[in-house]
Design a protein around this motif. Structure first.
Motif, PDB file in Angstrom:
ATOM      1  N   LEU A  90       0.832  -1.203   0.000  1.00 12.64           N
ATOM      2  CA  LEU A  90       0.000   0.000   0.000  1.00 12.64           C
ATOM      3  C   LEU A  90       0.870   1.259   0.000  1.00 12.64           C
ATOM      4  N   LYS A  91       1.897   1.223   0.810  1.00  9.54           N
ATOM      5  CA  LYS A  91       2.779   2.387   0.930  1.00  9.54           C
ATOM      6  C   LYS A  91       3.524   2.647  -0.403  1.00  9.54           C
ATOM      7  N   ILE A  92       4.020   1.561  -1.010  1.00 13.24           N
ATOM      8  CA  ILE A  92       4.746   1.739  -2.284  1.00 13.24           C
ATOM      9  C   ILE A  92       3.797   2.290  -3.344  1.00 13.24           C
ATOM     10  N   ALA A  93       2.601   1.675  -3.402  1.00  7.50           N
ATOM     11  CA  ALA A  93       1.637   2.094  -4.434  1.00  7.50           C
ATOM     12  C   ALA A  93       1.278   3.567  -4.267  1.00  7.50           C
ATOM     13  N   ARG A  94       1.072   3.971  -3.032  1.00  8.00           N
ATOM     14  CA  ARG A  94       0.641   5.364  -2.800  1.00  8.00           C
ATOM     15  C   ARG A  94       1.811   6.335  -2.859  1.00  8.00           C
ATOM     16  N   ASP A  95       2.849   6.025  -2.063  1.00  4.99           N
ATOM     17  CA  ASP A  95       3.909   7.032  -1.883  1.00  4.99           C
ATOM     18  C   ASP A  95       4.899   7.085  -3.041  1.00  4.99           C
ATOM     19  N   VAL A  96       5.199   5.924  -3.635  1.00  2.00           N
ATOM     20  CA  VAL A  96       6.179   5.937  -4.728  1.00  2.00           C
ATOM     21  C   VAL A  96       5.487   6.243  -6.055  1.00  2.00           C
ATOM     22  N   VAL A 113      -5.129   4.217  -4.186  1.00  2.00           N
ATOM     23  CA  VAL A 113      -5.464   2.858  -3.744  1.00  2.00           C
ATOM     24  C   VAL A 113      -5.813   2.869  -2.254  1.00  2.00           C
ATOM     25  N   ARG A 114      -6.819   2.051  -1.898  1.00  2.00           N
ATOM     26  CA  ARG A 114      -7.247   1.968  -0.493  1.00  2.00           C
ATOM     27  C   ARG A 114      -7.389   0.511  -0.074  1.00  2.00           C
ATOM     28  N   ARG A 115      -7.231   0.274   1.234  1.00  2.00           N
ATOM     29  CA  ARG A 115      -7.587  -1.062   1.761  1.00  2.00           C
ATOM     30  C   ARG A 115      -9.097  -1.188   1.635  1.00  2.00           C
ATOM     31  N   ASP A 116      -9.555  -2.311   1.142  1.00  2.00           N
ATOM     32  CA  ASP A 116     -10.992  -2.463   0.935  1.00  2.00           C
ATOM     33  C   ASP A 116     -11.312  -3.962   0.936  1.00  2.00           C
ATOM     34  N   ASN A 117     -11.364  -4.533   2.141  1.00  2.00           N
ATOM     35  CA  ASN A 117     -11.592  -5.984   2.230  1.00  2.00           C
ATOM     36  C   ASN A 117     -13.079  -6.300   2.113  1.00  2.00           C
ATOM     37  N   ARG A 118     -13.383  -7.023   1.070  1.00  2.00           N
ATOM     38  CA  ARG A 118     -14.781  -7.454   0.926  1.00  2.00           C
ATOM     39  C   ARG A 118     -14.876  -8.575  -0.101  1.00  2.00           C
ATOM     40  N   VAL A 119     -16.007  -9.276  -0.010  1.00  2.00           N
ATOM     41  CA  VAL A 119     -16.214 -10.385  -0.951  1.00  2.00           C
ATOM     42  C   VAL A 119     -17.352  -9.994  -1.884  1.00  2.00           C
ATOM     43  N   VAL A 120     -17.060 -10.042  -3.197  1.00  2.00           N
ATOM     44  CA  VAL A 120     -18.106  -9.746  -4.191  1.00  2.00           C
ATOM     45  C   VAL A 120     -18.117 -10.906  -5.181  1.00  2.00           C
ATOM     46  N   ILE A 139     -15.492 -13.571  -4.817  1.00  2.00           N
ATOM     47  CA  ILE A 139     -14.062 -13.209  -4.896  1.00  2.00           C
ATOM     48  C   ILE A 139     -13.715 -12.283  -3.723  1.00  2.00           C
ATOM     49  N   ALA A 140     -12.657 -12.646  -3.007  1.00  2.00           N
ATOM     50  CA  ALA A 140     -12.238 -11.822  -1.864  1.00  2.00           C
ATOM     51  C   ALA A 140     -11.282 -10.739  -2.346  1.00  2.00           C
ATOM     52  N   TYR A 141     -11.717  -9.496  -2.281  1.00  2.00           N
ATOM     53  CA  TYR A 141     -10.867  -8.376  -2.691  1.00  2.00           C
ATOM     54  C   TYR A 141     -10.166  -7.782  -1.472  1.00  2.00           C
ATOM     55  N   ASP A 142      -8.999  -7.207  -1.724  1.00  2.00           N
ATOM     56  CA  ASP A 142      -8.205  -6.650  -0.630  1.00  2.00           C
ATOM     57  C   ASP A 142      -8.089  -5.126  -0.710  1.00  2.00           C
ATOM     58  N   TYR A 143      -8.172  -4.604  -1.941  1.00  2.00           N
ATOM     59  CA  TYR A 143      -7.995  -3.163  -2.133  1.00  2.00           C
ATOM     60  C   TYR A 143      -9.035  -2.665  -3.127  1.00  2.00           C
ATOM     61  N   ARG A 171     -18.803   3.641  -7.561  1.00  2.00           N
ATOM     62  CA  ARG A 171     -18.441   5.054  -7.325  1.00  2.00           C
ATOM     63  C   ARG A 171     -17.032   5.364  -7.800  1.00  2.00           C
ATOM     64  N   GLY A 172     -16.741   4.957  -9.014  1.00  2.00           N
ATOM     65  CA  GLY A 172     -15.446   5.273  -9.620  1.00  2.00           C
ATOM     66  C   GLY A 172     -14.270   4.473  -9.069  1.00  2.00           C
ATOM     67  N   ARG A 173     -14.561   3.395  -8.337  1.00  2.00           N
ATOM     68  CA  ARG A 173     -13.460   2.584  -7.793  1.00  2.00           C
ATOM     69  C   ARG A 173     -13.622   1.121  -8.224  1.00  2.00           C
ATOM     70  N   VAL A 174     -12.476   0.453  -8.418  1.00  2.00           N
ATOM     71  CA  VAL A 174     -12.501  -0.942  -8.868  1.00  2.00           C
ATOM     72  C   VAL A 174     -11.815  -1.809  -7.802  1.00  2.00           C
ATOM     73  N   PRO A 175     -12.562  -2.737  -7.196  1.00  2.00           N
ATOM     74  CA  PRO A 175     -11.916  -3.613  -6.213  1.00  2.00           C
ATOM     75  C   PRO A 175     -10.898  -4.536  -6.895  1.00  2.00           C
ATOM     76  N   VAL A 176      -9.747  -4.748  -6.260  1.00  2.00           N
ATOM     77  CA  VAL A 176      -8.729  -5.662  -6.802  1.00  2.00           C
ATOM     78  C   VAL A 176      -8.195  -6.552  -5.678  1.00  2.00           C
ATOM     79  N   THR A 177      -7.720  -7.722  -6.048  1.00  2.00           N
ATOM     80  CA  THR A 177      -7.110  -8.615  -5.051  1.00  2.00           C
ATOM     81  C   THR A 177      -5.663  -8.157  -4.824  1.00  2.00           C
ATOM     82  N   ALA A 178      -5.051  -8.686  -3.764  1.00  2.00           N
ATOM     83  CA  ALA A 178      -3.645  -8.335  -3.471  1.00  2.00           C
ATOM     84  C   ALA A 178      -2.766  -8.762  -4.650  1.00  2.00           C
ATOM     85  N   HIS A 179      -3.064  -9.921  -5.217  1.00  2.00           N
ATOM     86  CA  HIS A 179      -2.278 -10.433  -6.339  1.00  2.00           C
ATOM     87  C   HIS A 179      -2.392  -9.488  -7.556  1.00  2.00           C
TER      88      HIS A 179
END
Ligand code: SF4
Length: 314
Positions: A42-48, A53-60, A63-67, A95-103
């Motif tokens: 998360l830190k690399i994705a945001r800061d570098v 990107v946000r933490r967003d744990n949920r199952v849709v 599929i278990a999404y993490d972000y 709302r303009g966001r796409v859930p993605v898995t950690a992978h």
């Protein structure tokens, strides 16, 4: 390493290095303890890379999404992928966001790391004085590097002046050693195969890719040419499929409403043959009149005008 790559000044080497570095980065991140790996990612994705990107744990849909990623950042990475699961129509968008898995986030990061390394090499500019052992190592490396494949495009049969803009663009990018999408690779190989190129002639176009492996390239090209597997020669993808994959140039404005890139090629070769025929006739007339005869301007025998395509263009 960056200084050495810059000093060597070979774009292919820079790309290979960037690809190797990004693969290693992702491997190392994957091997981290999951408990704190997610925070680092998360830190690399945001800061570098400044990704939204946000933490967003949920199952849709099972599929278990993490972000979740902002749409712009998602599209920037996903448009380069061909697998159906990356296509926006197959994703949840809220709302303009796409859930993605950690992978998936790691996969997107891999490309960002590669771009980042390439930009570091570019920004390093011209390296003047390096310690002599480094200079020596650079000389040794230069000596070991295989020469870049410089295809004399004008000399290859059915030269690129008869190819549509989309195929010429792919060829230019391959020659520059750029990594292009799997679909672009496939479309170009299928096009060349359909206009009469042999697999070994097609493979040469791919030799500058940073991840080029001759054995794999040979297998894939032979498969596309119908020499392996089901023995079906693949068709050149239609213009609408090329458009869907972001490969059409200027939305087809340069191609006069054709439906398949092969139509452009056929039209162009026909035109060239006609010009050559006219030239030959004029030359003949001048010769008869005692003038100078125009030499070697007859029809190009290499042009595979009778090439058969298996199946109908999509
Ligand atoms: S219209 Fe067809 S042939 Fe022309 S650039 Fe687009 S995809 Fe290629």
């Amino acid at each position: 390493s960056i200084a050495m790559i810059t000093a060597i000044g070979d774009k292919r080497l820079a790309r290979r290095f960037a690809l190797a570095t990004s693969s290693l980065t992702i491997k190392l991140l994957e091997s981290e303890d999951p408990e704190w790996r997610d925070e680092i990612v998360l830190k690399i994705a945001r800061d570098v890379f400044g990704m939204d990107v946000r933490r967003d744990n949920r199952v849709v849909g099972g599929i278990a999404y993490d972000y979740s990623l902002g749409l712009k950042d998602y599209l920037r990475g996903a448009l380069a992928f061909n697998r159906l699961e990356w296509k926006l129509v197959n994703r949840v968008v809220e709302r303009g966001r796409v859930p993605v898995t950690a992978h998936e986030l790691l996969r997107l990061l891999k490309d960002r790391v590669m771009e980042h390394v390439l930009s570091l090499v570019e920004r390093a500019g011209k390296i003047r004085a390096l310690p002599s052992p480094v200079e020596e190592a650079i000389r040794e490396l230069r000596g070991k590097m295989p020469a870049a494949i410089q295809l004399e495009l004008a000399a290859v049969k059915s030269g690129p002046e008869t190819w549509p803009p989309c195929m010429r663009t792919i060829a230019d990018r391959l020659m520059a050693g750029e990594n292009i999408s799997h679909f672009a690779n496939f479309a170009f190989a299928a096009f060349l195969s359909n206009i009469g190129f042999e697999p070994h002639e097609i493979i040469r176009f791919y030799a500058n890719r940073p991840d080029f492996k001759e054995r794999i390239a040979k297998y894939q090209v032979e498969h596309i040419a119908g020499l392996r597997g089901s023995r079906t020669k693949y068709m050149t993808p239609s213009c609408s499929t090329m458009k869907t994959n972001g490969l059409c140039i200027k939305d087809g404005a340069l191609c006069g409403g054709i439906r398949n890139p092969l139509a452009y090629y056929r039209r162009a070769t026909k035109k060239i043959r006609k010009i050559d025929k006219n030239k030959a006739e004029v030359g003949g007339e001048r010769g008869e009149a005692g003038g100078e005869v125009i030499g070697d301007s007859g029809p190009n025998g290499d042009t595979p005008s009778d090439q058969q395509i298996s199946g109908n263009p999509r």
